[in-house]
Design a protein around this motif. Structure first.
Motif, PDB file in Angstrom:
ATOM      1  N   LEU A   1       0.842  -1.211   0.000  1.00  0.00           N
ATOM      2  CA  LEU A   1       0.000   0.000   0.000  1.00  0.00           C
ATOM      3  C   LEU A   1       0.872   1.254   0.000  1.00  0.00           C
ATOM      4  O   LEU A   1       0.581   2.227  -0.701  1.00  0.00           O
ATOM      5  CB  LEU A   1      -0.927   0.009   1.214  1.00  0.00           C
ATOM      6  N   LYS A   2       1.957   1.209   0.786  1.00  0.00           N
ATOM      7  CA  LYS A   2       2.812   2.400   0.868  1.00  0.00           C
ATOM      8  C   LYS A   2       3.535   2.680  -0.448  1.00  0.00           C
ATOM      9  O   LYS A   2       3.834   3.829  -0.764  1.00  0.00           O
ATOM     10  CB  LYS A   2       3.801   2.260   2.026  1.00  0.00           C
ATOM     11  N   ARG A   3       3.792   1.611  -1.201  1.00  0.00           N
ATOM     12  CA  ARG A   3       4.442   1.793  -2.496  1.00  0.00           C
ATOM     13  C   ARG A   3       3.533   2.580  -3.451  1.00  0.00           C
ATOM     14  O   ARG A   3       3.986   3.374  -4.262  1.00  0.00           O
ATOM     15  CB  ARG A   3       4.771   0.420  -3.080  1.00  0.00           C
ATOM     16  N   TYR A   4       2.242   2.335  -3.358  1.00  0.00           N
ATOM     17  CA  TYR A   4       1.323   2.986  -4.293  1.00  0.00           C
ATOM     18  C   TYR A   4       0.753   4.293  -3.771  1.00  0.00           C
ATOM     19  O   TYR A   4       0.529   5.225  -4.513  1.00  0.00           O
ATOM     20  CB  TYR A   4       0.153   2.050  -4.625  1.00  0.00           C
ATOM     21  N   MET A   5       0.465   4.326  -2.453  1.00  0.00           N
ATOM     22  CA  MET A   5      -0.393   5.404  -1.970  1.00  0.00           C
ATOM     23  C   MET A   5       0.311   6.548  -1.248  1.00  0.00           C
ATOM     24  O   MET A   5      -0.329   7.510  -0.871  1.00  0.00           O
ATOM     25  CB  MET A   5      -1.508   4.843  -1.079  1.00  0.00           C
TER      26      MET A   5
END
Ligand code: SAH
Length: 338
Positions: A269-273
């Motif tokens: 999630l942190k990679r995208y958001m």
């Protein structure tokens, strides 16, 4: 009908002045039939009775939780189809969870709503009708709406869009967009279309797994648009609208609830958001026809804590109406069996 369609109907079909449409409008949203529209001439009421139909879903069954006052409605529609809505009481007011389709064709393995497939889409009037009927029955204003009942709202896109435009209008239900959440299993092209509309609603995305292998095993929709395409669309939605996306994650014992899954979820999630990520953890509601099990309380807590440790804000959804089977799809199925 939207206000313009209603005005045209009064002018073109009935030869009446436009203001009649506005008179009917506010009564419509109170769940009033033509006979109760006392500000209209008797002759016009009779003409309307002939030319038009006005109705809200009928209450087939109503269950009230003795634990927390949650109310569950089983509604019967004009063709006999049944759908469910749930009204929950929060500090900030009443929230209704509405259905968007009769049944569902998305096939999520853990979900009761999809077992019999999709029968049909709900019309804008039937989406609104759930709120109007429940509000009338409760005798209290409903201020918040979540589209998290039976069906996939983005698989009924045009009707849901019209509903969103109508539910917000003054002298109707007047529900603020900021008080509306729409939940989707992840129909990527529709998420993109919705971004263009720029409604300030909250979009919830049912992720339920951190990778394609795990997600495809429980959600067939993942075969069409995998995790990468889904999260890319989520990022673009956030960039286009400025609205944070809430991710739903149903915890299924032994399938997606390990510490490894939590770590993978947080890092993915942190990679995208980048920022503003919120994960809403839903302990599985066990469905009779399905083999999946709810995890132990300590597993759920560990999953939530692990997300926190890896920098992702998460909360566990509180269960309301435990004594009335208030989770979606189960009542409709029971009534069909009978
Ligand atoms: N079609 C929409 C709305 C469905 S219901 C969507 O998929 O988002 C709202 C949420 O409840 C979804 O996240 C859905 O995956 C979840 N859900 C369905 N069945 C469940 C169950 N048995 N236990 C826990 N959550 C469930």
């Amino acid at each position: 009908m939207d206000p313009e369609e209603l005005r045209r109907f009064f002018c073109d079909e009935l030869g009446e002045p436009k203001y009649r449409a506005d008179q009917v409008w506010s009564f419509m949203y109170k769940g009033e039939g033509f006979e109760g529209m006392s500000n209209l001439p008797r002759k016009l009421r009779a003409d309307l009775e002939e030319a038009a139909e006005i109705r809200v879903p009928e209450i087939a069954l109503k269950l009230v939780s003795a634990v927390d006052g949650t109310v569950k409605y089983l509604f019967r529609l004009s063709d006999g189809q049944k759908i469910e809505s749930v009204v929950m009481r929060y500090k900030y007011g009443l929230t209704i969870c509405i259905s968007s389709q009769c049944g569902c064709r998305m096939g999520c393995r853990f979900c009761a709503s999809t077992i019999g497939g999709k029968v049909r889409d709900l019309l804008p009037s039937e989406l609104l009708g759930q709120i109007i009927a429940a509000q009338k029955d409760m005798g209290e204003r409903i201020s918040h709406v979540v589209m998290m009942g039976i069906g996939e709202p983005l698989d009924n896109y045009e009707n849901v869009l019209k509903f969103l435009r109508l539910v917000n209008m003054e002298k109707g239900l007047g529900i603020s967009y900021r008080h509306i959440s729409l939940s989707t299993c992840g129909l990527v092209p529709k998420i993109r279309e919705l971004a263009k509309e720029n409604f300030p609603i909250t979009l919830s995305v049912s992720l339920h797994a951190p990778d394609d292998e795990t997600r495809s095993a429980i959600m067939p929709v993942n075969e069409a648009w995998g995790v990468d395409r889904l999260l890319t669309a989520c990022r673009e939605y956030f960039e286009a609208t400025g609205r944070r996306i809430s991710f739903e994650y149903t915890l299924i014992s032994g399938k997606n609830d390990g510490v490894k899954d939590a770590i993978k979820l947080a890092t993915t999630l942190k990679r995208y958001m980048k920022d503003g990520i919120h994960v809403n953890l839903i302990p599985l509601n066990e469905v009779e026809e399905r083999d999946y099990k709810r995890g132990k309380a300590e597993d759920i807590k560990r999953f939530c804590d692990t997300l926190g440790k890896y920098g992702v804000n998460a909360t566990v959804r509180r269960r309301l109406g435990p004594d009335i089977n208030a989770s979606c799809g189960q009542l409709r199925r029971q009534s069909e069996d009978k």
